[in-house]
Design a protein around this motif. Sequence first.
Motif, short mmCIF file in Angstrom:
data_model
loop_
_atom_site.label_atom_id
_atom_site.label_comp_id
_atom_site.label_asym_id
_atom_site.label_seq_id
_atom_site.Cartn_x
_atom_site.Cartn_y
_atom_site.Cartn_z
N GLY A 401 0.81 -1.20 0.00
CA GLY A 401 0.00 0.00 0.00
C GLY A 401 0.86 1.26 0.00
O GLY A 401 2.07 1.23 0.21
N LEU A 402 0.20 2.38 -0.22
CA LEU A 402 0.91 3.66 -0.36
C LEU A 402 1.28 4.28 0.99
O LEU A 402 2.28 5.00 1.10
CB LEU A 402 0.04 4.62 -1.16
N SER A 418 5.16 8.95 -8.20
CA SER A 418 4.40 7.71 -8.38
C SER A 418 4.57 7.19 -9.80
O SER A 418 4.21 7.87 -10.77
CB SER A 418 2.91 7.92 -8.10
N THR A 424 -4.35 -0.13 -8.10
CA THR A 424 -4.14 0.74 -6.94
C THR A 424 -3.53 2.09 -7.31
O THR A 424 -3.26 2.90 -6.42
CB THR A 424 -3.22 0.05 -5.91
N GLU A 425 -3.31 2.36 -8.59
CA GLU A 425 -2.61 3.60 -8.95
C GLU A 425 -3.42 4.84 -8.58
O GLU A 425 -2.86 5.92 -8.37
CB GLU A 425 -2.27 3.63 -10.44
N GLN A 427 -4.64 5.59 -5.86
CA GLN A 427 -4.29 6.08 -4.52
C GLN A 427 -3.36 7.28 -4.60
O GLN A 427 -3.34 8.11 -3.68
CB GLN A 427 -3.64 4.97 -3.71
N ASN A 430 -4.64 10.92 -4.12
CA ASN A 430 -4.97 11.43 -2.78
C ASN A 430 -4.16 10.67 -1.74
O ASN A 430 -4.68 9.82 -1.03
CB ASN A 430 -6.47 11.28 -2.52
N PRO A 431 -2.86 10.94 -1.63
CA PRO A 431 -2.00 10.17 -0.72
C PRO A 431 -2.47 10.28 0.72
O PRO A 431 -2.97 11.33 1.14
CB PRO A 431 -0.62 10.82 -0.90
N PRO A 432 -2.32 9.21 1.51
CA PRO A 432 -2.73 9.25 2.92
C PRO A 432 -2.04 10.40 3.66
O PRO A 432 -0.82 10.55 3.60
CB PRO A 432 -2.27 7.89 3.45
N ASN A 439 2.32 12.67 -9.17
CA ASN A 439 1.59 11.51 -9.69
C ASN A 439 1.71 11.45 -11.21
O ASN A 439 0.98 12.11 -11.94
CB ASN A 439 0.12 11.61 -9.28
#
Length: 531
Positions: A401-402, A418, A424-425, A427, A430-432, A439
């Motif tokens: 995961g990111l 990125s 999953t790209e 994600q 909107n990174p955690p 991106n």
Amino acid sequence: MNIEQAFTMAVGLQKAGRADEAGRLYAQIAASDPHFAPAVNNMGLLHALAGRKETAVALLRRALALVPGSLNSWNNLASLLTQLDRREEAVRTYRISARLDPAQPAVLNELGLLLERSKRPDEAREAFARAAALDPMEAEYANNLGAMLRTDHRLEEATGCFRRTIALNPQHSGAYSNLGSTVKDRGSFWAALLAFRRATTLEPDFAGAHWNESLVRLLLGDFVRGWRGYEWRWKHGQLPSPQRSFSKPRWDGSPLRGRRLLVYWEQGFGDVLQCVRYLPLLAQMVGAEKGGEDGERPILLECQHALLPVLRSLPGVTVVLTGAPLPDFDVQLPVMSLPALFGTRLETVPSRVPYLSAEPDLVARWGERLKGLARDGGGLKVGIVWAGSPTHGNDRNRSIGLAPFARLAAIPGVSLVSIQKGPTEGQAANPPGGFPLLNLSPDIKDFADTAAIMANLDLVVCVDTSVAHLAGALGVPVWVLVPFAPDWRWMLDREDSPWYPTMRLFRQARPQHWDDTIDRLERALRERAAG
């Protein structure tokens, strides 16, 4: 003769293999008494055996309309629906039978097998557990439960199930093979070899056990026996790509002497990227670098569409897209058989890089996108990939995961980019926690774009996926997060890779725990950024 006597006679005829006579008698019984459900049920079974399965389904449903509580009819119908691959109907039917009588371990086991094939592992595990609890002396139930526990990474419990299976049935080759895979996942590689060897002793043609043993041998550096066993992969039948059939013979490694060789892709992108390193060596051996026009080159490579742009850079090789008409050739070989034919040992791995190159125009174009990215003047541009293909059998162990990359984004002098592709790209948009991330994922069309971006980066940090192989083949510095029980090519107890000189490995210390690994990677990146 009354109906009961006639039914007994029909059953006798059926058991004696006289199906036509039995069928006629069942039909006579049903005609004289349409409510006699056993005759209707058995008519259904005879139709099923004769291949008239839809008619059989209708007859079994008719029998159940007459006697809704007939376990025999419910179970027969469920089995028939399974044969017809009507899985959802079959699951519902087995569940009805299990509700009518919960003490049917065989039915629960069949339900578990069906749920497993339907990719419903939690439900399958529950069904197998109930079957094993009802009949703890049945080896197959324990083995099936163990397989689902292993899928859920409950390795200690799975090990116990396989050992119980073996205690109940010491000749159960499948349980030995499953035990080998499970103790391998726990890091007991020599014990895994013993288990696989026991499985193949019991069943000499057990392709899965031979194949798994070969992977452990390669992992341990025993390349001689590892490559030999690796050829069992085709008989194993679990590869994502089937073995191809050609009229031309398989190449045995003898001098080509004017013959043209087709090397064709198999398995995943990473496997191809790793082993195409042998093709320029072959081209040199046959003088292909002086061979003139592309069509005259003696080495052909058939590859997947996504890899075609980047593999065109292989010197001395004509690259053909899979599905396109193949030029004439004389001999053929799957790409992953090249290491064995070259007699590759640990000390002879052809590790010179780069053996692939990015397209200069693309490198320049992506360079414009990356200009001015690095902070603090001359910082590091670091490409990240946090997940592999979700269809990969080991993806749950390797993809992280990111979120863990937020710690790297906070390092002074580090800018993250990125280059993730796949489900999953998104994600990256909107990174955690909103950490800074350029991106590029939406604009990456294929591996040629990824290669060109890498040529503009200082470092790639990724999980064990095809991007790691691409970076290594390009000679780009790459740090790879490796699971506790690693893929064979990363071997054991080393931070480097014999396949890729620019690669550094960050190994997981415990299964399912990445924190320590990320700690080490973060410290290393801080040191590099500071330097």
